[in-house]
Enzyme design. Sequence first.
Site, PDB file in Angstrom:
ATOM      1  CD  GLU A 194      -2.869   1.180   2.355  1.00 11.75           C
ATOM      2  OE1 GLU A 194      -4.059   1.491   2.187  1.00 11.75           O
ATOM      3  OE2 GLU A 194      -2.385   0.919   3.470  1.00 11.75           O
ATOM      4  N   GLY A 328       3.525   1.676  10.862  1.00  9.99           N
ATOM      5  CA  GLY A 328       3.185   0.964  12.093  1.00  9.99           C
ATOM      6  C   GLY A 328       2.659  -0.424  11.819  1.00  9.99           C
ATOM      7  CG  MET A 330      -0.085  -3.268   4.682  1.00 10.78           C
ATOM      8  SD  MET A 330      -1.134  -1.852   4.261  1.00 10.78           S
ATOM      9  CE  MET A 330      -2.310  -2.650   3.175  1.00 10.78           C
ATOM     10  CD  GLU A 365      -3.283  -1.769  10.637  1.00  6.74           C
ATOM     11  OE1 GLU A 365      -3.703  -2.050   9.489  1.00  6.74           O
ATOM     12  OE2 GLU A 365      -2.852  -0.640  10.944  1.00  6.74           O
ATOM     13  CD  GLU A 387      -5.720   4.091   6.792  1.00  7.63           C
ATOM     14  OE1 GLU A 387      -5.842   3.774   7.993  1.00  7.63           O
ATOM     15  OE2 GLU A 387      -5.186   3.348   5.946  1.00  7.63           O
TER      16      GLU A 387
END
Length: 910
Positions: A194, A328, A330, A365, A387
């Site tokens: 990403e 941090g 994915m 996540e 997000e």
Amino acid sequence: MVNSCRKLIFNIFIGFYYSAISLPQICICFQFSTPSMDQLNQNPGTFPVATNGDPFPWRELRLPNTVFPLHYDLVVHPNLTSLNFVASEKIEVVVREATQFIILHSKDLEILSATLHSKEDFRYMAPGKKLTVLSYPAHHQIALLVPEKLTADLRYYVTIDFQAKLADGFEGFYKSTYRTLGGETRIVAVTDFEPTEARMAFPCFDEPLFKANFSIKIRRESRHIALSNMPKVKTIALEGGLLEDHFETTVKMSTYLVAFIVCDFTSVSGTSSSGVKVSIYAAPDKRDQTHYALETSLKLLDFYENYFDINYPLPKLDLVAIPDFGSGAMENWGLITYRETSLLFDPQTSSALDKLWVTKVIAHELAHQWFGNLVTMEWWNDIWLNEGFATYMELISINATYPELQFDDYFLNVCFEVIKRDSLNSTRPISNQAETPTQIQEMFDAVSYNKSCSEGDFVSGGFCYSDSKMAGSTPTLLGENVEVKEMMTNWILQKGIPLVVVKQEGHLLRLQQERFLTGISQEDPEWKVLQERYLWHIPLTYSVSSSDLIHRHILKSKTDTLHLPENFSWVKFNVNSNGYYIVHYEGCGWDQFITQLNQNHTLLRPKERIGLIHDAFQLVSAGRLTLDKALDLTRYLHHETSIPALLKGLHYLKSFYHMMDRRNISDVTENLKRYLLQYFKPVIDTQSWTDDGSVWDRTLRSTILMLACDLSHAPCIQKATELFSQWIESGGKINLPTDVLETVYSVGAKTTAGWNYLLEQYELSRSGAEKDKILYALSKSKLREKLRKLIELGMDGKVIKTQELPTLLYMIARNPEGQQLAWNFVRENWTQLLKKFELGSFAMRTIISGTTSQFSSEDELQEVKLFFESRKAQGSHLDIFQTVLETISKNIKWLEKNLPTLRTWLLVSI
């Protein structure tokens, strides 16, 4: 009502995905017509030039919509000795419009061959047609030229053989390393795609709209394991001792969610209530740090399935701690990858805040497994849908599953963090045009993550509410008589944050909205121009001193008037700080709050006290409130019973101290030091050097003891020195309280011997949490040669991993002895830094802003400006350049306007 509210929130965000499509479009998808080969031959000069000199048949950054992928069969063999990989793929495609070429994304891949098959070719075992491959690296594209035009509505199969090196950075298919306890360096091959790096691992339609199914096979040595999005179905033996793992075909998904890893990691596993196997993978020496992540993942997975009433769609979920990782974490579907400090928890060295961070990232996540993976935005201009919702669900899920973490109070910082950016003129709208890979990477910022989840007053704390104390002019459920689309347009396509100005005239409240800007005052000539055409529909909440009733009103115009029937001494807007706006109280409004806080601060809710402190100091930066008034607002803090409110006030006082220290304004620095130690002495003296108490007790302990030692408070220095000596005498074996580790290490690092010992322990430590604390302590050295050595080690990447370099430079730049050192390093090593980090990446943006945004003089501003201009001339342009320049200008103006006031206020106060 609770269950219906949950369902409403879920439906609202589903609606956002579809509503965003109907908003005025800033990015028109597939607006370009596909040229024919005749056009290409007749007018070759109007097309880009491929690497072989031929015309490249496609001009645009976005792919054409003539061909869509349906299924990828991908076979990958990474060689962890030679550090390269060979691979092949078969892509099943459907042709939407007749064409003589197929455009794919490909970056840094060597295409060995490409062949086209029709269904008839496979049926009759025909060899297929060899394709001509053209490459246009500027757009990361290849063109597959077919000998005969592809027929619309038919399916074809494209077979491509290719190879490449495992990448050196943190994108695509790259290599990561770790050292065993025995000192052996081992290699891991891992993907991180990403937003636009799947093209570095295999040729593909690398845009989120082009969803397809993936069947993946990984070849490996027997000493390794392979992981991918889906469970392994079988392993077959190949010649030469290689093994080939076959994985189940994925659900339909975007390329950026594909993932595969070859490693020698071990795992712990459990099963969720619905039967999903959850596994946590890490390097073998760190398996004992995976248990908290397993417990948390299982609990959160159960929560999300119940909350959304939609089962997790895959049969397994792996969470993997990667030794080298750029971000941090994915959210790869079924194979989530993390930086080690975002997944692993070591009870011996991880603090309360470390636990909160791990829980937060896992919650984020896992939320993406539904929002982002199951439901995906069409293009990156709407990454906020992914997000923002995942960030919002951190709050919902952690409050439900780990109430003891008191995450609700922490979450206010999510809003406050983005306001710093959004109050600058250089901010951007939530949904913003992004076409190039660099522009797309820049979309992954505080606006996408934080602002889009901070406008929650009309979703959670606003209208989804059944409390009988609620009153006002709006309905109780969003969607009933509320113009949702119009409100969304205001907030999503308009940049910035509103300021609500409140003026009390008896029982009347006169309201006015403006665009809130820091660093630009009403007296500045550009202020009026920057206010033009800005108007929000603001869902306001307010309460008065004489009642607990919460009133509601939507402010749709520049000015409005409210009539309050009851008598009151003050009115407070933005109840519990749920709304995304700043409030300024004209007249004697702020004096009323100062009086109330000093008399009985508990009449205001804790979050409202936090909001008052935050807004007051923001208004100082905007030139709307004098600094002495904001400082007076903090005088009650020695009576404050809410630790988050106490820490918010302390945050601003600390920031002033560090600003004065960096500028070497010695008299103000010394007086601030005296004031802080004198005023907060009772709080400092009541702290124990333990890990006892709630998460906020422990957070206060970490913060206040670190501050006391920074201010050379003798009892603090003495205790920290004593603990550090005991730790050295034990050979680093005794367990110190985790919440004071950073303070102890920072005091220990003040001596050369202590600094050297800490660096040795840094190299030996197996705990990422401990390494972070040691690195912070090392960065506080007053010896420039020590700071220079840290930077060299970060660039080398062996002792201090390269992934830590952005944070390291940020920390060194906050050290008065290191701020110029860090900035000079960035200027002198710009080209080398770009070889390690992508230009628009979060890491590079951290390096740029982290080493410059604390500057506060005209000379520094001009120096940074000249450097940025030289970068632009060489093609390295980032939006953050303007943000940094505006921040430095704001710092300069703040000092010019407020330094005399601060100096006078301190003289009166100590």
